[in-house]
Design a protein around this motif. Structure first.
Motif, PDB file in Angstrom:
ATOM      1  N   VAL A 141       0.835  -1.207   0.000  1.00 47.49           N
ATOM      2  CA  VAL A 141       0.000   0.000   0.000  1.00 47.49           C
ATOM      3  C   VAL A 141       0.869   1.256   0.000  1.00 47.49           C
ATOM      4  CG1 VAL A 141      -2.174  -0.839   0.922  1.00 47.49           C
ATOM      5  CG2 VAL A 141      -0.280  -0.408   2.480  1.00 47.49           C
ATOM      6  N   ASP A 142       2.151   1.075  -0.347  1.00 47.60           N
ATOM      7  CA  ASP A 142       3.051   2.210  -0.510  1.00 47.60           C
ATOM      8  C   ASP A 142       3.121   3.090   0.748  1.00 47.60           C
ATOM      9  OD1 ASP A 142       4.900   3.611  -1.969  1.00 47.60           O
ATOM     10  OD2 ASP A 142       3.423   5.008  -2.801  1.00 47.60           O
ATOM     11  N   MET A 143       3.223   2.445   1.903  1.00 55.06           N
ATOM     12  CA  MET A 143       3.352   3.199   3.156  1.00 55.06           C
ATOM     13  C   MET A 143       4.765   2.990   3.677  1.00 55.06           C
ATOM     14  SD  MET A 143      -0.283   2.173   4.882  1.00 55.06           S
ATOM     15  CE  MET A 143      -0.175   2.987   6.460  1.00 55.06           C
ATOM     16  N   ASP A 144       5.314   4.033   4.345  1.00 58.16           N
ATOM     17  CA  ASP A 144       6.667   3.836   4.851  1.00 58.16           C
ATOM     18  C   ASP A 144       6.652   3.333   6.291  1.00 58.16           C
ATOM     19  OD1 ASP A 144       7.308   6.065   6.787  1.00 58.16           O
ATOM     20  OD2 ASP A 144       6.586   7.209   5.054  1.00 58.16           O
ATOM     21  N   GLU A 194      -6.058   0.732   6.611  1.00 55.19           N
ATOM     22  CA  GLU A 194      -7.019  -0.369   6.696  1.00 55.19           C
ATOM     23  C   GLU A 194      -6.607  -1.512   5.759  1.00 55.19           C
ATOM     24  OE1 GLU A 194      -8.516   0.613   9.565  1.00 55.19           O
ATOM     25  OE2 GLU A 194     -10.366  -0.246   8.797  1.00 55.19           O
ATOM     26  N   ILE A 195      -6.207  -1.137   4.556  1.00 54.00           N
ATOM     27  CA  ILE A 195      -5.812  -2.173   3.588  1.00 54.00           C
ATOM     28  C   ILE A 195      -4.489  -2.819   4.024  1.00 54.00           C
ATOM     29  CG2 ILE A 195      -5.329  -2.655   1.142  1.00 54.00           C
ATOM     30  CD1 ILE A 195      -8.275  -1.855   1.891  1.00 54.00           C
ATOM     31  N   PHE A 196      -3.652  -2.024   4.656  1.00 49.34           N
ATOM     32  CA  PHE A 196      -2.415  -2.588   5.219  1.00 49.34           C
ATOM     33  C   PHE A 196      -2.747  -3.649   6.283  1.00 49.34           C
ATOM     34  CE2 PHE A 196       0.744  -1.796   8.791  1.00 49.34           C
ATOM     35  CZ  PHE A 196       1.666  -2.728   8.334  1.00 49.34           C
ATOM     36  N   HIS A 197      -3.687  -3.328   7.165  1.00 56.69           N
ATOM     37  CA  HIS A 197      -4.115  -4.307   8.168  1.00 56.69           C
ATOM     38  C   HIS A 197      -4.627  -5.578   7.488  1.00 56.69           C
ATOM     39  CE1 HIS A 197      -4.847  -1.345  11.784  1.00 56.69           C
ATOM     40  NE2 HIS A 197      -3.639  -1.247  11.269  1.00 56.69           N
ATOM     41  N   MET A 198      -5.421  -5.368   6.446  1.00 58.14           N
ATOM     42  CA  MET A 198      -5.970  -6.511   5.707  1.00 58.14           C
ATOM     43  C   MET A 198      -4.832  -7.357   5.134  1.00 58.14           C
ATOM     44  SD  MET A 198      -8.410  -6.212   2.342  1.00 58.14           S
ATOM     45  CE  MET A 198      -8.434  -7.527   1.114  1.00 58.14           C
ATOM     46  N   ALA A 199      -3.813  -6.687   4.631  1.00 58.80           N
ATOM     47  CA  ALA A 199      -2.688  -7.397   4.019  1.00 58.80           C
ATOM     48  C   ALA A 199      -1.940  -8.229   5.064  1.00 58.80           C
ATOM     49  CB  ALA A 199      -1.733  -6.392   3.372  1.00 58.80           C
ATOM     50  N   VAL A 200      -1.883  -7.730   6.288  1.00 59.45           N
ATOM     51  CA  VAL A 200      -1.169  -8.466   7.334  1.00 59.45           C
ATOM     52  C   VAL A 200      -2.029  -9.618   7.872  1.00 59.45           C
ATOM     53  CG1 VAL A 200      -0.198  -8.300   9.664  1.00 59.45           C
ATOM     54  CG2 VAL A 200       0.261  -6.492   7.990  1.00 59.45           C
ATOM     55  N   LEU A 201      -3.315  -9.352   8.029  1.00 64.65           N
ATOM     56  CA  LEU A 201      -4.187 -10.340   8.682  1.00 64.65           C
ATOM     57  C   LEU A 201      -4.704 -11.411   7.707  1.00 64.65           C
ATOM     58  CD1 LEU A 201      -6.158  -7.920  11.053  1.00 64.65           C
ATOM     59  CD2 LEU A 201      -4.081  -9.219  11.546  1.00 64.65           C
ATOM     60  N   GLU A 202      -4.611 -11.162   6.413  1.00 64.88           N
ATOM     61  CA  GLU A 202      -5.004 -12.112   5.365  1.00 64.88           C
ATOM     62  C   GLU A 202      -6.361 -12.780   5.612  1.00 64.88           C
ATOM     63  OE1 GLU A 202      -1.415 -14.085   3.380  1.00 64.88           O
ATOM     64  OE2 GLU A 202      -0.913 -14.099   5.516  1.00 64.88           O
ATOM     65  N   PRO A 203      -7.410 -11.978   5.587  1.00 66.68           N
ATOM     66  CA  PRO A 203      -8.744 -12.552   5.824  1.00 66.68           C
ATOM     67  C   PRO A 203      -9.222 -13.419   4.654  1.00 66.68           C
ATOM     68  CG  PRO A 203      -8.915 -10.254   5.174  1.00 66.68           C
ATOM     69  CD  PRO A 203      -7.452 -10.535   5.342  1.00 66.68           C
ATOM     70  N   LYS A 204     -10.218 -14.253   4.957  1.00 64.43           N
ATOM     71  CA  LYS A 204     -10.857 -15.017   3.873  1.00 64.43           C
ATOM     72  C   LYS A 204     -11.968 -14.197   3.237  1.00 64.43           C
ATOM     73  CE  LYS A 204     -10.294 -19.312   6.363  1.00 64.43           C
ATOM     74  NZ  LYS A 204     -11.079 -20.268   7.160  1.00 64.43           N
ATOM     75  N   LEU A 205     -12.645 -13.439   4.091  1.00 61.31           N
ATOM     76  CA  LEU A 205     -13.723 -12.589   3.589  1.00 61.31           C
ATOM     77  C   LEU A 205     -13.453 -11.154   4.029  1.00 61.31           C
ATOM     78  CD1 LEU A 205     -16.600 -12.148   2.368  1.00 61.31           C
ATOM     79  CD2 LEU A 205     -17.495 -12.584   4.660  1.00 61.31           C
ATOM     80  N   ALA A 206     -13.148 -10.301   3.065  1.00 64.74           N
ATOM     81  CA  ALA A 206     -12.871  -8.902   3.398  1.00 64.74           C
ATOM     82  C   ALA A 206     -14.037  -8.041   2.933  1.00 64.74           C
ATOM     83  CB  ALA A 206     -11.586  -8.453   2.726  1.00 64.74           C
ATOM     84  N   LEU A 210      -6.303   6.182  -4.549  1.00 60.26           N
ATOM     85  CA  LEU A 210      -7.316   5.200  -4.958  1.00 60.26           C
ATOM     86  C   LEU A 210      -6.657   4.060  -5.741  1.00 60.26           C
ATOM     87  CD1 LEU A 210     -10.501   4.849  -5.051  1.00 60.26           C
ATOM     88  CD2 LEU A 210     -10.344   5.696  -7.387  1.00 60.26           C
ATOM     89  N   ARG A 211      -5.763   4.435  -6.619  1.00 52.22           N
ATOM     90  CA  ARG A 211      -5.082   3.433  -7.440  1.00 52.22           C
ATOM     91  C   ARG A 211      -4.187   2.530  -6.564  1.00 52.22           C
ATOM     92  NH1 ARG A 211      -2.682   6.671 -11.817  1.00 52.22           N
ATOM     93  NH2 ARG A 211      -4.792   6.907 -12.590  1.00 52.22           N
ATOM     94  N   ILE A 212      -3.509   3.157  -5.619  1.00 51.58           N
ATOM     95  CA  ILE A 212      -2.631   2.367  -4.729  1.00 51.58           C
ATOM     96  C   ILE A 212      -3.447   1.366  -3.916  1.00 51.58           C
ATOM     97  CG2 ILE A 212      -1.152   2.519  -2.674  1.00 51.58           C
ATOM     98  CD1 ILE A 212      -0.274   5.321  -3.807  1.00 51.58           C
ATOM     99  N   VAL A 213      -4.547   1.866  -3.359  1.00 50.12           N
ATOM    100  CA  VAL A 213      -5.402   0.995  -2.550  1.00 50.12           C
ATOM    101  C   VAL A 213      -5.961  -0.137  -3.412  1.00 50.12           C
ATOM    102  CG1 VAL A 213      -7.668   0.928  -1.416  1.00 50.12           C
ATOM    103  CG2 VAL A 213      -5.988   2.647  -0.742  1.00 50.12           C
ATOM    104  N   ALA A 214      -6.429   0.205  -4.603  1.00 48.32           N
ATOM    105  CA  ALA A 214      -7.025  -0.800  -5.490  1.00 48.32           C
ATOM    106  C   ALA A 214      -5.981  -1.838  -5.897  1.00 48.32           C
ATOM    107  CB  ALA A 214      -7.605  -0.119  -6.722  1.00 48.32           C
TER     108      ALA A 214
END
Lengths: 460, 255
Positions: free
Chosen positions: B131-134, B155-167, B181-185
């Motif tokens: 998510v291009d965060m430092d 939020e998307i960073f958290h998702m990337a770490v927690l690897e949910p089945k249903l996001a 928007l593009r980075i998040v997508a």
């Protein structure tokens, strides 16, 4: 020396005067204790210092212990202190704790003065290498070796005409820490003052500290009040602090007394030009606790930062009264007091800020935040701003609340259970104050103790 | 993976969801669109376990289990993740500490060992890039002082770490400029796999240009009024939501 002796006198007086009021009994009790104290002084009872003690005792007799009718004590009923007969002691107890028992209160510094029941314990104390001119000793020694400094500063900043506890402390002022830092001297390591209460008797423990920083001197002090007993003793401590021009002092206090103990404390500070005073006061122990922190910004460009954290559980009462007296222009004060109250504990915060007519361009900010963890915990919070200058910036704010539901849900929705979420959020609230302490070893100890205290609160 | 049947939910006696039906299978991306106040965010919050809502009717099965009976933390540990519309600020708790607590709680539930400090750091550093965060974001308090866009990325960073089945991504596009928007997508697309599913709740179609849904559902007045392919989103962008309502009313009116 002879506790049994004073107790007998008290009993005799009470038997003789069955119809005495509490105030009268108290006066007789402390009068007879004072006479024993004088005897223990071995001829020093004729010094000017002792005249101050006598004056203070007289004033204490006149004032008596405050009742809740006194505005200053409206929320804090000290009747349990007034009714009990606490026993003064005039020397070290026979049994003192081992160095190991108090090791964790060294905070990684080579300078540590230890006081057991208010008396200097030389064997437990260590003083590392200090720059020339720095004095670090106990007050009883300073009375003899630094008489000029004592005469110039003792009882000059903590007035006892209105505060009976300061009067009572002054009357029995015998020992405590004496720190003198000369002009331009920066003490690198923090100085740790450890006050340990021991024994099962209801002792009266009145430490008296005198801390003098000359121009451009810099120092960090950690005062910790700890115990090896769960007895109901009474600590009544006064610290007087004088800060010269450009002097910088961080005063950290850890109060971790027995949960049966009474702890009444007053810190009185006098600040000169551009001096900077920080007080971080952490209150965890005690059944009835009252902290007064008073600083007089008596010259221009001074800065005062007062931070506090109380963690109350069970039926503890923790009362913090602060007074910042902006007497001169261009001074700044910042204040953050937080309380976490669980069980049936009670908190009081009263923040007085005076801005005198002279004190233009004052910048004062006060914040009081309380987290109530149970339905039975209560807080009384009162900002008290008295502003007589017109070109000033003064803000104050108080919040009282429970854990934020949105925050709890956010944590839980990421997999953290409800209990851990509550722990994390409560600790975060506390760490805001803990993180302001600049002595790393103390900060670690505080993190540990605050965690332990919060867990203990949850169990009870 | 997720089966919502006739779900009714209300707040203080006001019904907000009035019979939602939705089936999501592994590997799919669903978009739920709808006008303001249609119940989109309520649906997202109900699925995550917010107890402010009362479920009056219906059921939700997640991998065959009754989702509504689970505590929020249990849902998270079973693999449900909600990216909040308004990410919550937690002063005094670092992003890193928060994520480590969450990840280890989830790992424990799955019978895995806690990650140690080094393993955790390796993982989060890698996911930050997504998510291009430092790295400075790790030590900052959760969301405190973050800009709107940073919060959404977090939020998307958290998702990337927690690897949910249903996001479930609730209005993740709101407050994002076009670059963010593009980075998040991109991040979401990289996280999408055959064995997980994503539900995007959004008011606007623009996020769907980047994350292409398999299905688009239109939620109006607490019910899914229309479902279709990604083209439906373009239609909505062009014509708004009123025609859906009109169409639905027509079909409900007895001839």
């Amino acid at each position: 020396m002879d506790q049994g002796g004073s107790r007998k006198i008290f009993d005799a007086c009470v038997r003789k005067e069955v119809g005495m009021s509490h105030q009268q009994k108290t006066n007789v009790w402390y009068q007879s204790s004072f006479e024993l104290f004088e005897k223990s002084l071995n001829g020093e009872a004729t010094t000017p210092l002792h005249a101050i003690r006598r004056g203070a005792l007289e004033r204490f007799h006149a004032l008596g212990f405050p009742t809740t009718k006194n505005e200053e004590w409206r929320f804090t009923n000290v009747a349990p202190i007034a009714k009990a007969a606490f026993t003064p002691t005039f020397g070290l107890p026979g049994h003192i704790p081992s160095a190991k028992e108090i090791e964790r209160f060294s905070f990684g510094t080579p300078h540590r003065l230890v006081f057991v029941n208010g008396h200097f314990a030389k064997d437990l104390s260590t003083v590392g290498k200090l720059s020339a001119g720095v004095a670090l000793t106990n007050l009883a020694t300073a009375f003899k070796q630094h008489r000029d400094l004592v005469d110039a500063h003792f009882s000059k900043y903590a007035p006892f005409d209105e505060n009976p506890f300061v009067a009572l402390n002054t009357a029995f002022a015998q020992d405590g820490a004496f720190i003198y830092v000369p002009e331009g001297c920066q003490v690198d390591d923090a100085i740790s003052l450890v006050f340990v209460a021991v024994g099962s008797e209801p002792f009266y423990i009145p430490p008296r500290n005198l801390i003098v920083l000359e121009e451009r001197a810099q120092l960090q002090i950690v005062e910790s009040f700890v115990t090896t007993t769960n007895a109901s003793y009474f600590t009544n401590v006064v610290s007087e602090i004088s800060l010269g021009r450009d002097a910088v002092l961080e005063h950290d206090k850890l109060q971790h007394e027995s949960l049966q103990a009474f702890h009444i404390a007053a810190i009185h500070v006098r600040q000169k030009e551009r001096s900077n005073f920080t007080s971080n006061s952490i209150a965890l122990g005690g059944s009835l606790v009252r902290n007064n922190v008073t600083t007089v910004l008596g010259a221009e460009w001074c800065e005062a930062t007062l931070n506090g954290l109380s963690v109350g559980t069970g039926t503890q009462l923790i009362d913090n009264h602060t007074t910042i007296d902006h007497a001169k222009p261009n001074c700044a004060s910042h204040e953050l007091y937080k309380a976490i109250l669980d069980g049936k504990s009670r908190g009081v915060f009263n923040g007085k800020i005076f801005v005198r007519t002279d004190a233009q361009k004052t910048d004062a900010k006060q914040t009081n935040m309380t987290l109530l963890l149970s339905d039975d915990a209560t807080i009384d919070t009162k900002p008290q701003l008295e502003i007589f200058a017109d070109d000033v910036k003064c803000t104050h704010g108080a919040t009282v609340g429970q854990l934020d539901e949105n925050q709890v849900f956010y944590l839980r929705s990421r997999g953290i259970d409800e209990k851990l979420a509550a722990d994390i959020l409560t600790f975060a609230f506390a760490s805001d104050v803990v993180n302001r302490v600049h002595v790393p070893a103390l900060r670690e100890q505080l993190e540990f103790l605050v965690h332990a205290k919060l867990n203990e609160g949850r169990k009870s | 993976m997720l089966e919502i049947r006739n779900l009714h939910a209300s707040v203080n006696g006001n019904e907000i969801l009035s019979g939602v039906d939705l089936t999501v299978r592994a590997g799919e991306i669903h978009a739920i669109m709808g006008p303001n106040g249609s119940g989109k965010s309520t649906l997202a919050q109900v699925l995550a376990g917010r107890d402010a809502y009362e479920i009056t009717e219906g059921e939700v099965l997640y991998e065959g289990k009754n989702l509504l009976e689970m505590d929020p933390e249990e849902r998270a540990r079973e693999g449900v993740f909600l990216a909040f519309q308004y990410p919550v600020e937690i002063p005094g708790v670092s992003n890193s500490y928060f994520l480590k607590s969450a990840l280890n709680a989830i790992r424990k539930h799955r019978g895995l060992e806690d990650l140690d400090a080094i393993e955790f750091l390796q993982l989060v550093k890698q996911r930050l890039k997504l998510v291009d965060m430092d790295e400075s974001f790790l030590q900052r308090p959760v969301n405190e002082g973050f800009s709107g866009g940073e919060k959404k990325r977090n939020e998307i960073f958290h998702m990337a770490v927690l690897e949910p089945k249903l996001a479930i991504l609730d209005e993740t596009d709101s407050g994002l400029d076009i670059d963010a928007l593009r980075i998040v997508a991109d991040g979401v697309n990289k996280l999408h796999r055959k064995d997980n599913a994503i539900v995007i709740v959004t008011h606007y179609q623009r996020l769907l240009n980047y994350i292409v849904p398999d299905f688009v559902h239109v939620l109006v007045d607490g019910r899914i009024m229309k479902s279709g392919s990604k083209e439906l989103a373009l239609q909505l962008e062009e014509k708004g939501y009123d025609w859906i309502k009109a169409e639905a009313e027509k079909s409900l009116t007895p001839a």
